[in-house]
Design a protein around this motif. Sequence first.
Motif, PDB file in Angstrom:
ATOM      1  N   MET A 120       0.023  -1.827  -6.557  1.00 15.56           N
ATOM      2  CA  MET A 120      -0.866  -0.925  -5.693  1.00 15.56           C
ATOM      3  C   MET A 120      -2.773  -1.031  -6.253  1.00 15.56           C
ATOM      4  O   MET A 120      -2.778  -0.826  -7.507  1.00 15.56           O
ATOM      5  CB  MET A 120      -0.346   0.385  -5.506  1.00 15.56           C
ATOM      6  CG  MET A 120       1.004   0.389  -4.800  1.00 15.56           C
ATOM      7  SD  MET A 120       1.322   2.243  -4.378  1.00 15.56           S
ATOM      8  CE  MET A 120       2.750   1.976  -3.050  1.00 15.56           C
ATOM      9  N   GLU A 121      -3.396  -1.102  -5.351  1.00 14.29           N
ATOM     10  CA  GLU A 121      -4.738  -0.491  -5.699  1.00 14.29           C
ATOM     11  C   GLU A 121      -4.986   0.794  -5.301  1.00 14.29           C
ATOM     12  O   GLU A 121      -4.163   1.578  -4.777  1.00 14.29           O
ATOM     13  CB  GLU A 121      -5.632  -1.627  -5.075  1.00 14.29           C
ATOM     14  CG  GLU A 121      -5.424  -2.969  -5.348  1.00 14.29           C
ATOM     15  CD  GLU A 121      -6.347  -4.159  -4.500  1.00 14.29           C
ATOM     16  OE1 GLU A 121      -6.854  -3.576  -3.588  1.00 14.29           O
ATOM     17  OE2 GLU A 121      -6.175  -5.380  -4.978  1.00 14.29           O
ATOM     18  N   SER A 122      -6.210   1.255  -5.656  1.00 14.99           N
ATOM     19  CA  SER A 122      -6.586   2.529  -5.074  1.00 14.99           C
ATOM     20  C   SER A 122      -6.268   2.725  -3.580  1.00 14.99           C
ATOM     21  O   SER A 122      -6.701   1.894  -2.869  1.00 14.99           O
ATOM     22  CB  SER A 122      -8.159   2.906  -5.326  1.00 14.99           C
ATOM     23  OG  SER A 122      -8.538   4.016  -5.001  1.00 14.99           O
ATOM     24  N   ASP A 172       0.760  -1.276  -0.080  1.00 12.37           N
ATOM     25  CA  ASP A 172      -0.177  -0.056  -0.052  1.00 12.37           C
ATOM     26  C   ASP A 172       0.948   1.298  -0.059  1.00 12.37           C
ATOM     27  O   ASP A 172       0.376   2.351  -0.449  1.00 12.37           O
ATOM     28  CB  ASP A 172      -0.973  -0.083   1.213  1.00 12.37           C
ATOM     29  CG  ASP A 172      -1.697  -1.193   1.344  1.00 12.37           C
ATOM     30  OD1 ASP A 172      -2.645  -1.287   0.443  1.00 12.37           O
ATOM     31  OD2 ASP A 172      -1.425  -2.091   2.051  1.00 12.37           O
ATOM     32  N   VAL A 173       2.018   1.219   0.678  1.00  5.65           N
ATOM     33  CA  VAL A 173       2.827   2.326   0.906  1.00  5.65           C
ATOM     34  C   VAL A 173       4.299   2.030   0.412  1.00  5.65           C
ATOM     35  O   VAL A 173       5.014   1.214   0.856  1.00  5.65           O
ATOM     36  CB  VAL A 173       2.961   2.663   2.150  1.00  5.65           C
ATOM     37  CG1 VAL A 173       3.758   4.141   2.344  1.00  5.65           C
ATOM     38  CG2 VAL A 173       1.342   3.117   2.677  1.00  5.65           C
ATOM     39  N   ASP A 213      -5.419  11.452   1.521  1.00  5.43           N
ATOM     40  CA  ASP A 213      -6.111  10.991   0.299  1.00  5.43           C
ATOM     41  C   ASP A 213      -6.213  12.133  -0.788  1.00  5.43           C
ATOM     42  O   ASP A 213      -5.992  11.795  -1.921  1.00  5.43           O
ATOM     43  CB  ASP A 213      -7.664  10.914   0.653  1.00  5.43           C
ATOM     44  CG  ASP A 213      -7.890   9.706   1.523  1.00  5.43           C
ATOM     45  OD1 ASP A 213      -7.171   8.690   1.305  1.00  5.43           O
ATOM     46  OD2 ASP A 213      -8.889   9.564   2.449  1.00  5.43           O
ATOM     47  N   TYR A 214      -6.044  13.664  -0.342  1.00  8.70           N
ATOM     48  CA  TYR A 214      -6.192  14.526  -1.473  1.00  8.70           C
ATOM     49  C   TYR A 214      -4.953  15.354  -1.685  1.00  8.70           C
ATOM     50  O   TYR A 214      -4.856  16.626  -1.793  1.00  8.70           O
ATOM     51  CB  TYR A 214      -7.470  15.331  -1.245  1.00  8.70           C
ATOM     52  CG  TYR A 214      -7.977  16.153  -2.160  1.00  8.70           C
ATOM     53  CD1 TYR A 214      -8.608  15.701  -3.441  1.00  8.70           C
ATOM     54  CD2 TYR A 214      -8.037  17.390  -2.110  1.00  8.70           C
ATOM     55  CE1 TYR A 214      -8.801  16.354  -4.465  1.00  8.70           C
ATOM     56  CE2 TYR A 214      -8.538  18.344  -3.146  1.00  8.70           C
ATOM     57  CZ  TYR A 214      -8.906  17.775  -4.459  1.00  8.70           C
ATOM     58  OH  TYR A 214      -9.443  18.477  -5.501  1.00  8.70           O
ATOM     59  N   ARG A 263      -6.139   6.150 -10.867  1.00  6.47           N
ATOM     60  CA  ARG A 263      -6.356   4.760 -10.202  1.00  6.47           C
ATOM     61  C   ARG A 263      -6.289   4.963  -8.760  1.00  6.47           C
ATOM     62  O   ARG A 263      -6.329   4.179  -7.728  1.00  6.47           O
ATOM     63  CB  ARG A 263      -5.123   3.953 -10.653  1.00  6.47           C
ATOM     64  CG  ARG A 263      -4.876   3.573 -11.818  1.00  6.47           C
ATOM     65  CD  ARG A 263      -3.664   2.671 -12.276  1.00  6.47           C
ATOM     66  NE  ARG A 263      -3.304   1.582 -11.349  1.00  6.47           N
ATOM     67  CZ  ARG A 263      -2.138   1.230 -11.010  1.00  6.47           C
ATOM     68  NH1 ARG A 263      -1.165   1.427 -11.824  1.00  6.47           N
ATOM     69  NH2 ARG A 263      -2.092   0.278  -9.814  1.00  6.47           N
ATOM     70  N   GLY A 264      -6.285   6.165  -8.095  1.00  3.26           N
ATOM     71  CA  GLY A 264      -6.377   6.519  -6.836  1.00  3.26           C
ATOM     72  C   GLY A 264      -5.052   6.551  -5.846  1.00  3.26           C
ATOM     73  O   GLY A 264      -5.086   6.345  -4.710  1.00  3.26           O
TER      74      GLY A 264
END
Length: 249
Positions: free
Chosen positions: A135-137, A91-92, A234-235, A181-182
């Motif tokens: 990685m996923e979103s 994830d990271v 997230d943003y 893809r987030g």
Amino acid sequence: MTFSNSDLSGKVALVTGGSRGIGAATAVRLARGGADVAVTYVRGKEGAEEVVGTVRALGRRAVALRADSGDPEEAAGAVGLAAEALGGRLDVLVNNAGVGVLGPLESLPLAEVDRVLAVNVRGVFLASQAAAARMESGGRIITVGTCLTQRVPGPGGTLYAMSKSALVGLTKALARELGARGITANVVHPGPTDTDMNPADGPYAAGQAELTALGRFGTAAEVASTVAYLAGADYVTGAEFVVDGGHAA
């Protein structure tokens, strides 16, 4: 710059060059947020194992992997090894491994140029490429740069500043390429930071501290706090975060 705890529960992170300094502090900080953590090392096996022990003591899974970011197969392969060791996901990614070579421009040998670019640029690109494929979103790619991308106060830093400046362009391009893809990408620029490689009581420390607005070295934990924030944000993407005590002011 410090942030409140990011909730990274259930996340899996890889920190390259995580056996000491900023990398070690980052690995522990991510674990405190709830992440399982893999760290890579080249010569610092003992330090890497100490980091793993600290992470496990926090109740998180951890693994140390020997991987040279200057070797293209090892730079990319560490991503897969980390994911497989910690449940099959990633994830990271924290691109922290790097080498610093300082010296007069005219005396830098080609071998040193190649080594710095291999670790600081190619290794980061290959690790990011491998991570993005897994990685996923919600994936996060965070790269550790340097305050010398913002301000070079004297001679001798041309090669290092060039290599780290390349990471700014890489980060912005990754943000554009992976945003749909987030997945986010950001870069953190530490200033003079108290580590074993550049101790706050070292022979050149006073001059470095005087270049900052705060008049002191930062700590590895202060840099790690910003990395952890980005791991949970997230943003925020395509951004440069300067943690330099006012070095660029």
